[in-house]
Scaffold this active site. Structure first.
Site, short mmCIF file in Angstrom:
data_model
loop_
_atom_site.label_atom_id
_atom_site.label_comp_id
_atom_site.label_asym_id
_atom_site.label_seq_id
_atom_site.Cartn_x
_atom_site.Cartn_y
_atom_site.Cartn_z
N GLU A 179 4.83 -23.27 16.12
CA GLU A 179 6.15 -23.93 16.12
C GLU A 179 6.11 -25.16 15.22
OE1 GLU A 179 9.00 -22.26 16.92
OE2 GLU A 179 8.10 -21.96 18.90
N HIS A 180 7.14 -25.29 14.39
CA HIS A 180 7.24 -26.38 13.40
C HIS A 180 6.11 -26.30 12.39
CE1 HIS A 180 10.72 -28.45 15.05
NE2 HIS A 180 10.27 -28.13 16.25
N ARG B 134 14.94 -12.68 17.55
CA ARG B 134 13.48 -12.79 17.60
C ARG B 134 13.06 -13.87 18.57
NH1 ARG B 134 13.48 -17.44 17.50
NH2 ARG B 134 13.61 -18.90 15.76
N ASP C 32 12.67 -16.32 10.71
CA ASP C 32 13.64 -15.52 11.46
C ASP C 32 14.08 -14.29 10.69
OD1 ASP C 32 13.32 -17.80 12.90
OD2 ASP C 32 15.44 -18.36 12.95
N SER D 251 17.63 -16.79 17.50
CA SER D 251 18.06 -16.45 16.14
C SER D 251 19.15 -15.39 16.05
CB SER D 251 16.86 -16.06 15.26
OG SER D 251 17.18 -16.42 13.94
N SER D 252 20.26 -15.69 16.71
CA SER D 252 21.44 -14.86 16.49
C SER D 252 21.90 -15.02 15.04
CB SER D 252 22.56 -15.27 17.44
OG SER D 252 23.04 -16.56 17.14
N ASP E 36 6.39 -23.62 10.06
CA ASP E 36 6.94 -22.84 8.93
C ASP E 36 7.23 -23.71 7.71
OD1 ASP E 36 9.03 -24.03 10.32
OD2 ASP E 36 10.39 -22.32 10.15
P1 ADP Z 1 20.53 -19.28 16.94
O1 ADP Z 1 20.21 -18.68 15.62
O2 ADP Z 1 19.34 -19.89 17.59
O3 ADP Z 1 21.23 -18.36 17.87
P2 ADP Z 1 22.15 -20.94 15.28
O4 ADP Z 1 22.88 -22.21 15.52
O5 ADP Z 1 21.16 -20.91 14.19
O6 ADP Z 1 21.52 -20.51 16.68
O7 ADP Z 1 23.19 -19.79 14.95
C1 ADP Z 1 24.28 -19.55 15.78
C2 ADP Z 1 25.53 -19.38 14.93
O8 ADP Z 1 25.46 -18.11 14.25
C3 ADP Z 1 26.78 -19.32 15.75
O9 ADP Z 1 27.30 -20.60 15.98
C4 ADP Z 1 27.69 -18.48 14.89
O10 ADP Z 1 28.29 -19.27 13.88
C5 ADP Z 1 26.75 -17.51 14.20
N1 ADP Z 1 26.67 -16.22 14.91
C6 ADP Z 1 25.56 -15.65 15.41
N2 ADP Z 1 25.84 -14.45 15.99
C7 ADP Z 1 27.16 -14.25 15.84
C8 ADP Z 1 28.06 -13.20 16.21
N3 ADP Z 1 27.65 -12.11 16.88
N4 ADP Z 1 29.35 -13.36 15.89
C9 ADP Z 1 29.77 -14.44 15.24
N5 ADP Z 1 28.99 -15.44 14.86
C10 ADP Z 1 27.69 -15.37 15.15
MG MG Z 2 19.47 -19.75 13.92
#
Ligand code: ADP
Ligand code: MG
Length: 394
Positions: free
Chosen positions: A42-43, A36, A184, A137-138, A45
């Site tokens: 921002e800040h 997302r 997120d 927000s991975s 939530d």
């Molecule tokens: P953001 O959410 O902004 O990308 P975060 O630090 O909150 O950053 O989350 C990233 C963490 O999520 C990574 O360090 C990992 O541990 C985990 N992560 C996210 N996507 C994956 C993926 N595709 N495979 C493995 N781990 C993942």
């Molecule tokens: Mg994150």
């Protein structure tokens, strides 16, 4: 700008990798959940305020198959993982699922531990086009994809989407140790094509905000590729300043505070820093509401101006910008056709988002490349769909 891989391409890549990893077997289940970007708010939530995110076309896909045991084997193809990319754990007794190594698998384990039903052993493969640790927000994409995968393999559908959202957030709190807000997970679950989502973090009510009419405008995300190092202490200092100020005002949260309260705080001897933090939160909530209306009514000049004001307040009052982010924002704002540009996410690194006329994209990229010393990457983001089950064939 970087071409964003289509969902079908990512899915095919995942199915192929699964089969390679697990002795030529085919997967039976396939799900996806998006990253997302926050347009404004921002800040706010954790201050029970408003946020306005949209789901991205970048997604995390999980494909998998039951394995008839009590064990899960999960593999991620992400190149950003520095430890092992394979994790194995026992799911027979839910209370015994605990965070451990590798750390990235804790996001998945946390979802299993919080899932409202027993989870059988499975093999799964994770592929993601959401850049890791860039503020897109991975982490929520991984949680929400995992939870959606669990729904698919167990046939248990959450009673309501909010239950799913909260379980994913809890996974991040308790298994990854990250005290994240709720935005997120909400947008990754509930995003709709062509729409942003206004979320009220006080009562968790959501309003979809159609923007199908942005016509000749687009959102350009610029990744500074300087990882967002919002150190926990810097975050906690700001959060505590907000919480302390609310307490001094006898209010539940800064959501209930108004600009007049700044005077009240001043008279109670609040520090200059606290006043700046509070000022940001109060105005950012108003800006988010105003920006929602502006977006809906097609007033893009106003929407862009509010984005600019948001950034300037994050830089000067909340003090979470960085030289890199300021450079990106300033380089974008110089170009004609740019309506607004701001940092997005917690700050101190990560990405900026720029709202601009489509035909100004190339010029903005050029302007940024001229003034930015780091290596930026660019994505054109269109508001996309939330998590879902995909057909599991190539
Ligand atoms: P953001 O959410 O902004 O990308 P975060 O630090 O909150 O950053 O989350 C990233 C963490 O999520 C990574 O360090 C990992 O541990 C985990 N992560 C996210 N996507 C994956 C993926 N595709 N495979 C493995 N781990 C993942
Ligand atoms: Mg994150």
């Amino acid at each position: 700008a970087t071409a964003i891989q289509s969902i079908d391409d990512v899915k095919n890549e995942a199915l192929q990798a699964f089969s390679k990893e697990f002795d030529g077997q085919g997967a039976d289940y396939c799900v996806c959940a998006p990253g997302r970007v926050n347009l404004i708010g921002e800040h706010t939530d954790y201050n029970a305020g408003f946020v306005l995110p949209m789901a991205l076309p970048m997604v995390t896909i999980i494909v998998g198959k039951l394995n008839g045991t009590n064990n899960c084997t999960v593999v991620s193809t992400s190149k950003s993982i520095t430890t092992t990319n394979k994790a194995e754990f026992d799911v027979s007794i839910r209370a015994e699922i605990k965070p451990g190594e590798p750390k990235w698998a804790n996001y998945m384990k946390g979802c299993i531990a919080n899932f409202p039903g027993n989870v059988p052993g499975f093999n799964a493969l994770v592929v993601s086009t959401v850049p890791m640790g860039s503020g897109l927000s991975s982490s929520a994409a991984l949680e929400v994809a995992t939870y959606t995968f669990l729904e698919a393999i167990t046939g248990i559908q959450s009673k309501n989407l909010r239950e799913k959202v909260l379980a994913c957030q809890k996974a991040e709190h308790e298994f990854a140790g990250v005290p994240c807000g709720i935005m997120d997970q909400f947008i990754s679950v509930m995003g709709e094509e062509g729409q942003a989502l206004l979320l009220d973090c006080r009562d968790l009510s959501v309003t979809l905000v159609p923007m199908g009419n942005i016509r000749d405008h687009v959102f350009l995300i610029t990744n500074s590729n300087s990882p967002h190092k919002l150190s926990f202490s810097a975050f906690r200092e700001r959060r505590d300043a907000c919480y302390d100020a609310a307490k001094m005002l006898n209010k539940k949260s800064l959501r209930d505070a108004t600009m007049e309260d700044l005077e009240v705080l001043k008279n109670q001897g609040a520090s200059e820093i606290m006043l700046k933090r509070v000022c940001h939160v109060i105005n950012e909530n108003s800006r988010t509401i105003a920006a929602t209306a502006a977006l809906q009514s097609g007033n893009y000049i106003k929407f862009g101006k509010l984005m600019n004001d948001s950034h300037d307040s994050l830089r000067d009052n909340y003090e979470v910008s960085s030289p890199e982010l300021d450079t990106l924002v300033n380089a974008a704002r110089k170009v004609e056709g740019v309506r607004g540009s701001r940092l997005t996410g917690a700050g101190f690194g990560g990405c900026t988002i720029t709202f601009l006329k489509k035909d100004a994209v190339d010029e903005v990229i050029k302007s940024i490349k001229e003034s930015y010393n780091g290596k930026a990457s660019f994505y054109i983001a269109t508001p996309s769909r939330g998590a879902r089950v995909l057909e599991c064939k190539r």
